[in-house]
Design a protein around this motif. Structure first.
Motif, PDB file in Angstrom:
ATOM      1  N   ASP A   1      33.306  49.063  28.273  1.00 34.29           N
ATOM      2  CA  ASP A   1      33.753  47.681  28.122  1.00 34.29           C
ATOM      3  C   ASP A   1      33.984  47.092  29.516  1.00 34.29           C
ATOM      4  N   ILE A   2      34.565  45.906  29.572  1.00 35.20           N
ATOM      5  CA  ILE A   2      34.740  45.185  30.837  1.00 35.20           C
ATOM      6  C   ILE A   2      36.152  44.608  30.880  1.00 35.20           C
ATOM      7  N   VAL A   3      36.710  44.525  32.083  1.00 35.96           N
ATOM      8  CA  VAL A   3      37.990  43.849  32.277  1.00 35.96           C
ATOM      9  C   VAL A   3      37.788  42.708  33.268  1.00 35.96           C
ATOM     10  N   ALA A   4      38.189  41.504  32.864  1.00 34.93           N
ATOM     11  CA  ALA A   4      38.140  40.328  33.737  1.00 34.93           C
ATOM     12  C   ALA A   4      39.570  39.856  33.949  1.00 34.93           C
ATOM     13  N   PHE A   5      39.903  39.400  35.162  1.00 32.57           N
ATOM     14  CA  PHE A   5      41.287  39.012  35.417  1.00 32.57           C
ATOM     15  C   PHE A   5      41.405  38.146  36.666  1.00 32.57           C
ATOM     16  N   ASP A   6      42.593  37.612  36.836  1.00 28.08           N
ATOM     17  CA  ASP A   6      42.946  36.854  38.026  1.00 28.08           C
ATOM     18  C   ASP A   6      43.753  37.773  38.932  1.00 28.08           C
ATOM     19  N   LYS A   7      43.164  38.200  40.034  1.00 29.63           N
ATOM     20  CA  LYS A   7      43.813  39.176  40.907  1.00 29.63           C
ATOM     21  C   LYS A   7      45.093  38.643  41.532  1.00 29.63           C
TER      22      LYS A   7
ATOM     23  N   LYS B   1      48.693  37.735  30.432  1.00 27.80           N
ATOM     24  CA  LYS B   1      47.713  36.707  30.085  1.00 27.80           C
ATOM     25  C   LYS B   1      46.695  36.459  31.199  1.00 27.80           C
ATOM     26  N   ALA B   2      46.936  37.044  32.371  1.00 24.65           N
ATOM     27  CA  ALA B   2      45.988  36.900  33.475  1.00 24.65           C
ATOM     28  C   ALA B   2      44.880  37.941  33.393  1.00 24.65           C
ATOM     29  N   VAL B   3      44.903  38.745  32.312  1.00 25.66           N
ATOM     30  CA  VAL B   3      43.916  39.808  32.117  1.00 25.66           C
ATOM     31  C   VAL B   3      43.221  39.617  30.774  1.00 25.66           C
ATOM     32  N   LEU B   4      41.912  39.816  30.768  1.00 21.53           N
ATOM     33  CA  LEU B   4      41.121  39.703  29.533  1.00 21.53           C
ATOM     34  C   LEU B   4      40.252  40.942  29.396  1.00 21.53           C
ATOM     35  N   TYR B   5      40.384  41.613  28.241  1.00 23.71           N
ATOM     36  CA  TYR B   5      39.599  42.830  27.983  1.00 23.71           C
ATOM     37  C   TYR B   5      38.402  42.468  27.130  1.00 23.71           C
ATOM     38  N   LEU B   6      37.213  42.822  27.611  1.00 18.67           N
ATOM     39  CA  LEU B   6      35.968  42.498  26.906  1.00 18.67           C
ATOM     40  C   LEU B   6      35.453  43.736  26.195  1.00 18.67           C
ATOM     41  N   ALA B   7      35.536  43.730  24.870  1.00 21.01           N
ATOM     42  CA  ALA B   7      35.174  44.905  24.078  1.00 21.01           C
ATOM     43  C   ALA B   7      33.844  44.696  23.355  1.00 21.01           C
ATOM     44  N   GLU B   8      33.015  45.720  23.363  1.00 19.53           N
ATOM     45  CA  GLU B   8      31.726  45.678  22.683  1.00 19.53           C
ATOM     46  C   GLU B   8      31.918  45.943  21.195  1.00 19.53           C
ATOM     47  N   THR B   9      31.408  45.077  20.360  1.00 18.83           N
ATOM     48  CA  THR B   9      31.604  45.227  18.918  1.00 18.83           C
ATOM     49  C   THR B   9      30.358  45.695  18.199  1.00 18.83           C
ATOM     50  N   ALA B  10      29.226  45.697  18.869  1.00 22.21           N
ATOM     51  CA  ALA B  10      27.976  46.089  18.199  1.00 22.21           C
ATOM     52  C   ALA B  10      27.424  47.344  18.819  1.00 22.21           C
TER      53      ALA B  10
END
Length: 334
Positions: A277-283, A325-334
């Motif tokens: 998966d991926i993690v996107a955030f504001d450092k 809330k400054a972190v977003l976890y991107l999870a693969e569902t397929a």
């Protein structure tokens, strides 16, 4: 007292200031302004005192440090600086953190800040006599987990005493690389800790440009400036057509910095913590690094006594999320 009459001993390492700062207190660099020694710190002046060359093809063998009991005291600092060169200046973790907190105890409890939601933006205008909105800052409900990483020497002094210091420094930098890798794994583990972090679903194995658009808006009001991806997703991101843009390509080839189409820094990690998966955030708001003691700790007493096979080089750090809330976890569902 001048730099060439100072008595060196192990006690300089036990000070809370650290070796170099303790040496500087005895032999301040400001006293050498306008002399040929200007520009050298207290440790470098000691190297000059004992004519120890640590760099270049004509660097001295390790045994040069052990010609006298005073010069032997300098060797642990040589090891520390060689490893710290990588840990403090080439550590990708520094591109992930908002702040670093230095502590002197394993018992450290950080704070957590409540996010200011975009929906509350209308309440930011305060009329006279009306309620002022509150932001809650509280102690975390658990102590920060600090972990030690590093390596111990397995070579005896007899085996390495004839090796040049320049070459030995290269092997020490490998320890620095290992410590950096361990710290990156720690940081990723904390960033990706599911619970209070929002999850964005990726419908296919390959991330799309639309996903980047959604990430950008989902993180608002925080800035989308950093992305961490493991190998498969990292390759998928780099394969986007938008990465073939001329300006992006020129920047990548000129600086080595990989930037996404939205200007976010792309970090590659080799851990399995993200499960692809991926993690996107504001450092600027996401992560705190907690450093116990020095950036690099060395068994100075054993090294001075030439017991290299039992000496260790370590670093102890921990990480905390500051604003979830400054972190977003991107999870693969397929």
């Amino acid at each position: 007292m001048t730099f060439d009459t100072i008595k060196l001993d192990k006690g300089l390492y036990t000070s809370d200031k650290g070796f170099t700062s303790s040496l500087e207190a005895i032999d301040p660099s400001e006293n050498y302004k306008g002399t040929e020694l200007e520009g050298l710190d207290a440790y470098e002046r000691q190297l000059k005192r004992f004519d120890i060359k640590v760099k270049g093809p004509k660097s001295d063998p390790i045994s040069k440090f052990f010609q006298t009991s005073d010069s032997a005291v300098l060797f642990p600092e040589f090891i520390t600086r060689s490893v710290a060169t990588v840990v403090t200046s080439k550590n990708v973790v520094d591109e992930l953190i908002a702040t670093t907190t230095n502590v002197d105890s394993m018992d450290y409890r950080s704070v957590q800040c409540e996010a200011i939601e975009p929906d509350n933006a209308k309440q930011s205008f305060i009329n006279e006599g009306t309620f002022i909105p509150e932001t809650s800052i509280t102690l975390k409900d658990r102590l920060t987990t600090l972990k030690k990483s590093g390596r111990s020497f397995v070579a005896s002094y007899e085996a390495i005493k004839s090796q040049r210091l320049d070459l030995f420094s290269v092997t020490l930098k490998q320890i620095g690389n290992y410590i950096n890798t361990c710290q990156l794994s720690q940081a990723v583990e904390v960033l990706a800790e599911i619970g209070t972090v929002d999850i964005y679903s990726i419908e296919s194995k390959s991330i799309s440009y639309k996903d980047f658009i959604d990430i950008y808006t989902a993180l608002a009001p925080y800035e989308f400036n950093t992305v961490i991806a493991e190998t498969d997703k990292f390759n998928s991101i780099l394969s986007l057509d938008e990465f073939r843009d001329g300006a992006a390509g020129l920047n990548m080839h000129a600086t080595g910095n990989i930037i996404t189409p939205y200007g976010a820094k792309l970090i590659h990690c080799q851990t399995n913590l993200l499960h692809n998966d991926i993690v996107a955030f504001d450092k600027n708001y996401a992560l705190e690094k907690v450093q116990l003691g020095n950036a690099v700790d060395v068994d100075y007493d054993k090294i001075i006594d030439r017991q290299l096979e039992r000496a260790t080089v370590t670093s102890t750090v921990g990480f905390n999320r500051i604003v979830d809330k400054a972190v977003l976890y991107l999870a693969e569902t397929a």
